[in-house]
Design an enzyme around this catalytic site. Sequence first.
Site, PDB file in Angstrom:
ATOM      1  N   SER A 169       0.747  -1.362   0.162  1.00 28.14           N
ATOM      2  CA  SER A 169       0.058  -0.119   0.018  1.00 28.14           C
ATOM      3  C   SER A 169       0.832   1.294   0.007  1.00 28.14           C
ATOM      4  O   SER A 169       1.813   1.223   0.489  1.00 28.14           O
ATOM      5  CB  SER A 169      -0.741  -0.112   1.280  1.00 28.14           C
ATOM      6  N   TYR A 201      -2.557  -1.331  10.142  1.00 28.58           N
ATOM      7  CA  TYR A 201      -2.443  -1.433   8.605  1.00 28.58           C
ATOM      8  C   TYR A 201      -1.203  -1.129   8.009  1.00 28.58           C
ATOM      9  O   TYR A 201      -0.433  -1.970   7.340  1.00 28.58           O
ATOM     10  CB  TYR A 201      -3.779  -0.639   8.084  1.00 28.58           C
TER      11      TYR A 201
END
Length: 267
Positions: free
Chosen positions: A154, A167
Amino acid sequence: MSGRVAGKRVLITGAARGMGRSHAVRLAEEGADLILVDICESLPDIEYPLATRDDLAETARLVEQQGRRALTHVVDVRDATALSTAVDDAVARMGGLDAAVANAGVLTAGTWDTTTSEQWRTVVDVNLIGAWNTCAAALPHLVDRGGSLINISSAAGIKGSPLHTPYTAAKHGVVGMSKALANELAALNVRVNTVHPTGVETGMQPPSLHALLREKRPDLAPIFGNALPVVMVEAIDISNAVLYLVSDESRYVTGLEFKVDAGVTIR
């Protein structure tokens, strides 16, 4: 071009919808056969619903619509034994494996003082340990003939994205794991790369994150702003990067952090 991955056999986790489905269809369009894995079940610490068995079946149908094979398994990527068993079975039926895409992921939202240990465990187990389990399940089928491991990280795996710290930590971990594997596996002609999307229009959107940015920490909103004039990119933009990394066009590409992030990480 057409047939860019003709005849390749590719494993994708988190394949039932969103980016996973997009990767599967794009690869099928270019000639790949797919092994599709998804948990097809929602998790208690994730505030949005996860995909269903019907979603997974629809992904398989879309692959087959392209004239390619699709084998499905309902498996939790956190279960290393079950995942390896499923992959071994599918690879035996498919006749081999050329690439794997560790795409399964989940997202929670919260400030440092509201994020729970259960959220930490769920996110790290799915996003980091699940990616490792995917690599470990695929590698026995790749080490003798080479291939490509693609781990979806990401933009949060490059910059310090706040309000979803588990995350961000897990996605940074995916990068370290992938670079270590890239070094270890280079002599075996196994390439390992990471892909780093900015926000993508999928079902992985906890409503509480937007509420936090609007109401509690608007000062942090600029961190999420893309440099290019787009709020989010489309799943196909990420799938085109995956296609390149599966294809022989990237035969000498390994250890790459492939950003498809509209410039969010340069700000």
